[in-house]
Design a protein around this motif. Structure first.
Motif, PDB file in Angstrom:
ATOM      1  N   GLY A  65       0.802  -1.225   0.000  1.00 37.80           N
ATOM      2  CA  GLY A  65       0.000   0.000   0.000  1.00 37.80           C
ATOM      3  C   GLY A  65       0.827   1.264   0.000  1.00 37.80           C
ATOM      4  N   SER A  66       2.005   1.218  -0.625  1.00 42.13           N
ATOM      5  CA  SER A  66       2.883   2.404  -0.703  1.00 42.13           C
ATOM      6  C   SER A  66       3.137   2.753  -2.166  1.00 42.13           C
ATOM      7  N   ALA A 279      -2.047  -3.009  -8.018  1.00 42.34           N
ATOM      8  CA  ALA A 279      -2.801  -2.011  -7.256  1.00 42.34           C
ATOM      9  C   ALA A 279      -2.741  -0.681  -7.991  1.00 42.34           C
TER      10      ALA A 279
END
Length: 341
Positions: A65-66, A279
């Motif tokens: 999630g970075s 993502a």
């Protein structure tokens, strides 16, 4: 554990140097044995191997999630590849941007960089953008293979030998570093081993350097943003640096130039293509207003050398390094580092 961080950093650098040498030797041997252009090998096999750390870091960042680190790693690496990774070896020896395919591969790198900027302004890099980038990567690889078939490389007479060994009298020893065997003398197994050691070892060395360097940077209070854009970007570009330095030492300019151009193309089309499938990657305003344009400016600076077959000499190398130093200072001035104004 700062002490272990220094061990990781030092050990990683040693691995990078050794494995970079293996990759250069293996690539040169593969080209010589099968009559392939060293530039083609550098644009594909070597570029893919040296871009493996960027792929690993960006995928891990996307899964964690970075997205900023994932994009910053690619953009920062592309900037470092030209200004730092080409600038440093140029101080050792002038690097000739020769080779029949250098100009149009340079234009492909320029087009990929412009496309990344356009996609970034259009919105987050998502599934369909990833499909587009990977489709363009496939087209690039098919085109490179077709071009190689239509314009076969003419090897030196020695490299065209059908046997594994050639008479020692046939080897032009003054062209080789002391103690080296001519690349065309190596067996298929020896070539494969060298390539595998280089491709497998470079990501391991880069991982140790990045992990050790990141821990050290965090101890000194450096922010995550600058770690991604500078330390991790440089760390994942160390395979390119190790490969370029060893290639310059062995007078393989095609490997240096092809490695940098090929790695930048792979970073955009392959790494961001794969990562954006995992993502969505929103692009922050800092990238839209500054970092992406620095990346494009670095490409523009290299363009005259690549299009004219000129040499990147020590003066140009110093200019590239000064440009990279100015980029790091600009990040400081923008407030990415502790104590910024």
């Amino acid at each position: 554990m700062p002490d272990m961080s220094y061990v990781y950093l030092t050990g990683g650098l040693v691995i990078l140097i050794v494995c970079g040498d293996f990759l250069v030797r293996g690539a040169a041997s593969l080209a010589a044995r099968y009559g392939l252009s060293p530039l083609l090998i550098a644009l594909t096999i070597v570029a893919f191997g040296t871009s493996a750390p960027e792929l690993l870091v960006s995928v891990r960042a996307a899964l964690a999630g970075s997205p900023g680190i994932a994009i910053g790693n690619v953009v920062g690496s592309n900037i470092a590849n030209i200004l730092l990774i080409l600038g440093l070896p140029a101080l050792i020896m002038p690097i000739a941007c020769t080779g029949r395919t250098v100009p149009h591969n340079m234009l492909i790198m320029m087009a990929a960089s412009v496309l990344l900027i356009v996609l970034s302004f259009a919105g987050p890099l998502g599934f369909w953008q990833g499909i587009l980038l990977l489709s363009l990567l496939a087209a690039y690889l098919v085109y490179s293979g077709w071009d190689a078939r239509m314009n076969p490389h003419t090897p030196p007479p020695l490299a065209a030998a059908d046997t594994d060994l050639v008479p020692a009298s046939a080897v032009d020893t003054h062209e080789l570093p002391h103690g080296d065997v001519h690349p065309s003398n190596l067996s298929r197994r020896a070539i494969a081993v060298k390539l595998l050691i280089g491709i497998i070892g470079l990501p391991i060395g880069a991982r140790l350097v990045v992990d050790g360097g990141t821990e050290i940077a965090q101890v000194f209070g450096v922010s995550d943003a600058v770690i991604g854009l500078s330390l991790i970007a440089v760390g994942t570009s160390l395979p390119e640096l190790a490969t370029s330095v060893m290639a310059v030492y062995r007078r393989n300019d095609d490997v240096v130039v092809g490695n940098i151009i090929g790695s930048n193309i792979m970073n955009i089309l392959a790494i961001l293509g794969v990562t954006s499938l995992i993502a969505p990657l929103p692009v922050s305003s800092d990238f839209l207003t500054f970092h992406l344009w620095v990346m494009l400016a670095a490409v523009v600076v290299l363009l005259p050398f690549a299009m004219t077959g000129g040499k990147v000499g020590r003066g140009a190398g110093l200019f590239f390094l000064a440009g990279y130093g100015a980029y790091l200072y600009a990040m400081f001035a923008m407030g990415h580092l502790p104590g910024a104004l």
